[in-house]
Write a protein that holds these residues in place. Sequence first.
Motif, PDB file in Angstrom:
ATOM      1  N   HIS A  35       0.790  -1.234   0.000  1.00 46.53           N
ATOM      2  CA  HIS A  35       0.000   0.000   0.000  1.00 46.53           C
ATOM      3  C   HIS A  35       0.823   1.286   0.000  1.00 46.53           C
ATOM      4  CE1 HIS A  35      -3.491  -2.475   0.750  1.00 46.53           C
ATOM      5  NE2 HIS A  35      -2.880  -3.032   1.769  1.00 46.53           N
ATOM      6  N   GLY A  36       2.116   1.197   0.216  1.00 44.66           N
ATOM      7  CA  GLY A  36       2.930   2.395   0.379  1.00 44.66           C
ATOM      8  C   GLY A  36       2.794   2.920   1.799  1.00 44.66           C
TER       9      GLY A  36
ATOM     10  N   PHE B 240       0.891  11.019   0.943  1.00 42.55           N
ATOM     11  CA  PHE B 240       0.954   9.589   0.672  1.00 42.55           C
ATOM     12  C   PHE B 240       2.277   9.302  -0.020  1.00 42.55           C
ATOM     13  CE2 PHE B 240       0.214   6.565  -2.894  1.00 42.55           C
ATOM     14  CZ  PHE B 240       0.047   5.406  -2.166  1.00 42.55           C
TER      15      PHE B 240
ATOM     16  N   PRO C 294       3.662   6.347  -2.446  1.00 45.65           N
ATOM     17  CA  PRO C 294       3.391   5.079  -3.116  1.00 45.65           C
ATOM     18  C   PRO C 294       4.546   4.095  -2.908  1.00 45.65           C
ATOM     19  CG  PRO C 294       3.810   6.831  -4.722  1.00 45.65           C
ATOM     20  CD  PRO C 294       3.838   7.454  -3.365  1.00 45.65           C
ATOM     21  N   ALA C 295       4.227   2.823  -2.925  1.00 45.17           N
ATOM     22  CA  ALA C 295       5.235   1.788  -2.676  1.00 45.17           C
ATOM     23  C   ALA C 295       6.423   1.908  -3.618  1.00 45.17           C
ATOM     24  CB  ALA C 295       4.594   0.408  -2.782  1.00 45.17           C
ATOM     25  N   ASP C 296       6.195   2.290  -4.870  1.00 46.07           N
ATOM     26  CA  ASP C 296       7.314   2.357  -5.815  1.00 46.07           C
ATOM     27  C   ASP C 296       8.249   3.547  -5.565  1.00 46.07           C
ATOM     28  OD1 ASP C 296       5.649   4.363  -6.778  1.00 46.07           O
ATOM     29  OD2 ASP C 296       5.561   3.579  -8.821  1.00 46.07           O
TER      30      ASP C 296
END
Length: 181
Positions: free
Chosen positions: A110-111, A161, A163-165
Amino acid sequence: MSRDSRRISRLLRHTAGERGLTMSADGWAAVADVLQVLGMDRRSLEVAVQQNDKQRLQVDGDRIRACQGHSLDGMPVTREALENSWERVYPDHLLWHGTQAAALDGIRVHGLLPGRRTHVHLAPSKDSHVGRRSAVEVLLGVDPRDLTVYRAPNGVLLTRFVPADAIVRADAVHPARWSAS
């Protein structure tokens, strides 16, 4: 951090709504109202602000606010108003977020989410006192290129937020190095 500092921080970051404290959307409240809600005097408040180890509290004349770290639920602050009160920054190096090893599986999917807070907190360097949390087991290196990043008055970097990447590194931390001070 002193008991009074914790009480003021908690009120301005998490419980203003339930305690009936009037607060602007960017987190400012009248010092007189804070003193009344907490049953404190002005000198105690000034000492608590000065001694706050993370410089979470900001005073401007007859108003006070927590610089960052607000809860979303039950608080009159908004993400937009907070962001408008902070400095937009454009970091060109990795930013860091401390977490527990047990949280890594969820983060990979989900990050970094703000949870019940308005924003994810980031630090400008691995050894920074800014944004430091106690009991950190892993430091995550975050590539900020595609993130909208803000700096609160106390130096904490924030984004809505991650992000996972955008998480490009994970380093184990010796617990004593990041223990609460």
